[in-house]
Motif scaffolding. Structure first.
Motif, mmCIF file in Angstrom:
data_model
loop_
_atom_site.group_PDB
_atom_site.id
_atom_site.type_symbol
_atom_site.label_atom_id
_atom_site.label_comp_id
_atom_site.label_asym_id
_atom_site.label_seq_id
_atom_site.Cartn_x
_atom_site.Cartn_y
_atom_site.Cartn_z
ATOM 1 N N TYR B 146 87.786 49.287 12.705
ATOM 2 C CA TYR B 146 88.551 50.196 13.586
ATOM 3 C C TYR B 146 88.021 50.271 15.030
ATOM 4 C CZ TYR B 146 90.239 51.739 9.039
ATOM 5 O OH TYR B 146 90.781 51.773 7.787
ATOM 6 N N PRO B 254 93.805 53.394 15.180
ATOM 7 C CA PRO B 254 94.118 54.496 14.258
ATOM 8 C C PRO B 254 93.352 54.318 12.944
ATOM 9 C CG PRO B 254 96.122 53.613 15.229
ATOM 10 C CD PRO B 254 95.010 52.694 15.628
ATOM 11 N N ASN B 306 91.930 59.865 16.740
ATOM 12 C CA ASN B 306 91.446 58.868 15.785
ATOM 13 C C ASN B 306 90.000 59.175 15.440
ATOM 14 O OD1 ASN B 306 93.853 57.325 15.770
ATOM 15 N ND2 ASN B 306 93.261 56.442 17.747
#
Lengths: 338, 338
Positions: B146, B254, B306
């Motif tokens: 991520y 995200p 996030n």
């Protein structure tokens, strides 16, 4: 001079109830009569208050009729049952449970933050969650000066947050551990001696505990910041008394540690203990039985533009519960709001 | 089959040295000869290793000449003095102290994160700070998936981070407290029983402790993310063993708790313990003497777009020190890097 009031304490024999009696005595609250109420099983128990001995009564409507103000230090279910009866009998309730905290029209008050909300009460004023009280006393003055954008908090919560039973369980577990015997948890989910339990109250939404969400919901209501961004992690630690909080906050305006130290040093109910070179910072062993919120390790949050990291400690039975309730009662009396 | 090597442990009698011997035995590290070195005062001490009894020697150049690899488990000053002597004698040093961690050209390695850095060593490979090892094992897989933007961490660090003396001091303080006697601190700055001390190592820059800044500096070096934003608060807690960390992280992409759980469940060295409804989350009492990093309480950080909040626990003497060093040694042998 303030009028003398008739005051009731509901749950007078418990850890918070007992502390309320101590705080009322210490602050020399002008009381005409103190009525100590508790579970019928406790009826007849003798409690000391100043030079008096007060006999515990079971809860009756008659008692509420006599009392001007009742400090409730009982569980949520009992508060839900008894508070409306008190209110019906013109007794103002200051309730320490979770029962009414988020109810619309019920002020949720930390006097250093939103004392003015007391005025709008309709019979019940809610005393917030202990960790929330401690945090808001420390962050509200920073908000007033710099504008709070986001709060990340990790707590280190003492066993007395679970009342006398929590203290006894840590005691028992320490002794069992030292003897090499099994630690049997009943108050806590797991053994608490020499352990940490990241689970206080029940799990509610998004896998957060209610203890964690109280710090979100209640802080927003107290500070009148319904959109304030807050994330909390609540952890039980093997400490008898005083909750500690590691707080990282972000502000809208540029902020400096010096500025925060200055703001907090003149904030009501706060004591800044912050001189790392002299090993001065708050610790739960030394903040217990005190009424103030202690703040130290104030420094720039080096991971963000406008951020502060700090370490906040306070006695959660005093400022986190009993003292805060008594302070509310003082305002109710002073402003003739009963 | 791997070659058999001659291995030295410098500081074999200490808490980490002793754990290194246990880990070498458990993992059945192929050792031709194990040389146990320590302070001259410890000379002659008999240590058990597998079925052997090994006699502790004082440190000599001769010992380093014989050894292919030396695991150093001594303080920074002694490492600075002895490691160059070992290197000069063609002995590869895996050093657990702070001495060389940030030195350019010295790989700082968590095998699950940057094993490939070992290849570039010039004689010394540094073993990172315990809290840093534990954190990077947990956050690196999340970064890979991520992209990490920011990390806020608050630690709950066990007394054994200060070695056997730390364990003994907690023991003594608990006993003194129970007897109502004074707790006399010598290892820690203040009494540690039933207390929390927000002060580990010395204060360095911006009023952060070096322990806190190690989590910034070392994480950046290990993860090759020299600009990663990190803020740490390091707190000593009355737990014997295993460090815990409350981590709030922000990612570029995200991120969901489900995604993080999935990523971590297949990450090397990580065990996901995360089922709140079943009261499943990591706790230091149950992660001690284990090699993995345990992650639970994985949930959305509800204060940011996030973000993830999580609770990470691991035995800091095992994965935070001894196990990590032995894993590095295994790679040195396997890849013939000595």
């Amino acid at each position: 001079m303030a009028k003398e009031v008739t005051m009731a304490i509901v749950g007078a024999t418990g850890a918070v109830g007992q502390e309320m009696m101590k705080v009322l005595a210490e602050r020399d609250f002008k009381i005409d009569e103190l009525i100590c109420l508790a579970d019928p099983r406790e009826e007849g128990t003798q409690l000391k208050f100043k030079d008096e001995v007060i006999t515990v009564q079971k809860v009756t409507e008659e008692a509420f009729r006599k009392a001007d103000i009742a400090l409730f230090a009982v569980g949520t279910e009992i508060s839900k049952e008894l508070a409306p009866i008190a209110v019906k009998n013109n007794c103002v309730v200051i309730d320490n449970s979770y029962a009414f905290r988020l109810e619309e029209g019920v002020p949720l008050v930390v006097p250093e933050v939103n004392a003015e909300d007391i005025k709008s009460h309709k019979g019940i004023i809610a005393n917030p969650n202990c960790s929330t009280i401690i945090m808001t006393v420390a962050i509200n003055p920073i908000h007033k000066e710099y504008g709070l954008k986001r709060v990340v908090v990790s707590t280190y919560q003492a066993v007395s947050g679970a009342g006398k039973a929590g203290i006894d369980e840590l005691d028992e577990h320490i002794k069992a551990y030292m003897k090499g015997e099994e630690m049997k948890p009943s108050v806590f989910q797991y053994p608490i001696a020499f352990n940490l339990i990241p689970h206080i109250d029940v799990f509610v939404e998004h896998d957060y505990t209610r203890e964690e969400m109280k710090m979100v919901w209640e802080t927003r209501k107290i500070m009148h910041l319904l959109d304030l961004k807050i994330a909390a992690t609540a952890v039980r630690v093997p400490v008898y008394r005083s909750h500690s909080e590691s707080i990282n906050l972000e502000t809208y305006k540029p902020v400096t540690p010096e500025g925060v130290r200055e703001v907090l040093s003149r904030a009501p109910g706060v004591i800044v203990q912050d001189n790392p070179q002299e090993k001065l910072y708050p610790m739960p062993l030394y903040t217990s039985h005190k009424d103030e919120v202690f703040v130290g390790r104030i420094r720039k949050d080096i991971s963000t533009e406008n951020g502060i990291a700090m370490w906040v400690v306070a006695d959660q039975i005093r400022k986190g519960a009993a003292t805060n309730a008594v302070q509310i009662a003082e305002i109710v009396v002073k402003d003739n709001l009963y």
